[in-house]
Motif scaffolding. Structure first.
Motif, PDB file in Angstrom:
ATOM      1  N   MET A  38       8.491 -54.897 -12.030  1.00 21.52           N
ATOM      2  CA  MET A  38       9.943 -54.685 -11.974  1.00 21.52           C
ATOM      3  C   MET A  38      10.597 -56.073 -12.013  1.00 21.52           C
ATOM      4  O   MET A  38      10.588 -56.793 -11.015  1.00 21.52           O
ATOM      5  CB  MET A  38      10.277 -53.916 -10.684  1.00 21.52           C
ATOM      6  N   LEU A  39      11.130 -56.439 -13.182  1.00 21.74           N
ATOM      7  CA  LEU A  39      11.631 -57.802 -13.373  1.00 21.74           C
ATOM      8  C   LEU A  39      12.997 -58.021 -12.751  1.00 21.74           C
ATOM      9  O   LEU A  39      13.449 -59.152 -12.641  1.00 21.74           O
ATOM     10  CB  LEU A  39      11.675 -58.157 -14.864  1.00 21.74           C
ATOM     11  N   GLY A  40      13.675 -56.945 -12.399  1.00 20.94           N
ATOM     12  CA  GLY A  40      14.918 -57.135 -11.670  1.00 20.94           C
ATOM     13  C   GLY A  40      16.036 -56.227 -12.106  1.00 20.94           C
ATOM     14  O   GLY A  40      16.141 -55.839 -13.267  1.00 20.94           O
ATOM     15  N   ALA A  41      16.873 -55.908 -11.117  1.00 20.97           N
ATOM     16  CA  ALA A  41      18.130 -55.209 -11.386  1.00 20.97           C
ATOM     17  C   ALA A  41      19.173 -56.305 -11.569  1.00 20.97           C
ATOM     18  O   ALA A  41      18.928 -57.462 -11.227  1.00 20.97           O
ATOM     19  CB  ALA A  41      18.483 -54.319 -10.205  1.00 20.97           C
ATOM     20  N   THR A  42      20.312 -55.956 -12.123  1.00 22.18           N
ATOM     21  CA  THR A  42      21.368 -56.951 -12.278  1.00 22.18           C
ATOM     22  C   THR A  42      22.733 -56.274 -12.254  1.00 22.18           C
ATOM     23  O   THR A  42      22.887 -55.167 -12.754  1.00 22.18           O
ATOM     24  CB  THR A  42      21.215 -57.754 -13.587  1.00 22.18           C
ATOM     25  N   ALA A  43      23.687 -56.973 -11.647  1.00 21.40           N
ATOM     26  CA  ALA A  43      25.046 -56.430 -11.585  1.00 21.40           C
ATOM     27  C   ALA A  43      25.809 -56.726 -12.863  1.00 21.40           C
ATOM     28  O   ALA A  43      26.885 -56.190 -13.087  1.00 21.40           O
ATOM     29  CB  ALA A  43      25.777 -57.040 -10.392  1.00 21.40           C
TER      30      ALA A  43
END
Ligand SMILES: Cc1ncc(C[n+]2csc(CCOP(=O)(O)OP(=O)(O)O)c2C)c(N)n1
Ligand SMILES: [Mg+2]
Length: 323
Positions: free
Chosen positions: A113-118
């Motif tokens: 999971m490389l990341g969520a982002t706003a």
């Protein structure tokens, strides 16, 4: 929704359980938010579970995903520990980002999971970059890149998909078309009905699927994943779906016609799969009940763990900021 012959009973039950887990997790987050226990904002994934679960069920553990501001479901479907997701949402030190990222910044490289982002659309070029690294390292992994209909109007969509197309990178671009970007209806923001049509502009396949049918999503994702692993390049999959709640915690979503909401609620992805599993006698009512109880217990444990965890200390604020 038809049950595919390619899936074992175990896999179908696993997919059902995962969708229930995301649904009950999000309902619990909403409840905790109402009790003023969640710092910042939240964007719930309820209603869209079939997309994350359908896609992630077609991935290997070492494959990557990139996510969005509406990312809890993506994390959980890729195998995140719900107690650490919950702890992060509550701003606790035991969370995935040590309580310093919150709902919209969860990442876990151990599960890809490389990341969520706003930042709307920001995951698209990141997915292309990760796929380039895969291609150079020749590991046979793929990246699934989740984003919304609104994100498909961002410049990053054009840049990221075009680059992935010309370099034939192993990415599946998954557009979760829930008809709205905040309060803006798709028809106000674009002239086309199917976002998948945009794939033509990049010379890659574009596919439209019923995003509330987890098996249809799974099949579309699997064939895109296989294509990517054969080094044939990216696919754009548009999943038509609907969020059950407003955009974020304070949005009552009054801009949506009542009939539209009712029609989509009737097409609830979990309800649809449950009916199919019952009809085909893969699960009984009792087993379904048991799954819900197991998931509820796991969520209660995650809440307890998070509530008992400490907040990060002020002096930790600048730790882990630079790599
Ligand atoms: C670059 C950027 N522009 C605007 C915003 C404000 N914003 C947050 S979510 C959102 C709507 C995104 O819609 P969509 O991509 O369809 O995702 P959904 O919320 O429907 O899941 C907007 C405009 C933002 N976070 N980032
Ligand atoms: Mg949207």
């Amino acid at each position: 929704m038809t049950l595919t012959a390619n899936l074992t009973k175990n896999k179908l039950v696993e997919m059902y359980k995962m969708m229930v887990k995301i649904r009950l997790f999000e309902e619990k987050v909403f409840e905790l938010y109402a009790q003023n226990l969640v710092p910042g904002t939240i964007h719930l994934y309820t209603g869209q579970e079939a997309v994350a679960v359908g896609v992630c069920s077609a991935l290997r553990k070492d494959d990557y995903i990139t996510s969005t501001h509406r990312g809890h479901g993506h994390c959980i479907a890729k195998g995140a520990e719900i107690k650490r997701v919950m702890a992060e949402i509550l701003g606790k030190k035991t969370g995935y980002c040590k309580g310093k990222g919150g709902s919209m910044h969860i990442a876990d490289f151990n599960i890809g999971m490389l990341g969520a982002t706003a930042v709307v659309g920001a995951g698209i070029p990141i997915a292309a970059g990760a796929a380039l690294s895969i291609k150079l390292r020749k590991t046979g992994q793929v990246v699934a890149c989740f984003f919304g209909d609104g994100a498909s109007n961002q410049g990053t969509f054009h840049e990221g998909i075009n680059m992935a197309a010309i370099w034939q990178l192993p990415v599946i671009f998954v557009c979760e078309n829930n008809l709205y970007a905040m309060g803006t209806r798709q028809s106000i923001a674009m002239k086309i009905e199917n976002i998948a049509d945009r794939a033509t502009a990049y010379g890659i396949p574009g596919v439209v699927v019923d995003g509330n049918d987890v098996l249809a999503v799974y099949e579309a994702a699997l064939s895109a994943v296989e294509r990517a692993r054969r080094d044939e390049g990216p696919t754009l999959i548009e999943c038509k779906t609907y969020r059950h709640r407003g955009h974020s915690r304070v949005d009552p979503a009054k801009y949506r016609p009542k009939e539209e909401v009712e029609a989509w609620l009737a097409k609830d992805p979990i309800k649809q799969l449950r009916e199919r599993l019952l009809q085909s006698t893969i699960l009984t009512e009792v087993e379904i009940q048991r799954i819900e109880e197991e998931v509820s217990t796991e969520i209660e444990e995650a809440v307890k763990y998070s509530m008992e965890s400490p907040y990060p200390a002020p002096q930790e604020a600048l730790e882990d900021v630079y790599a």
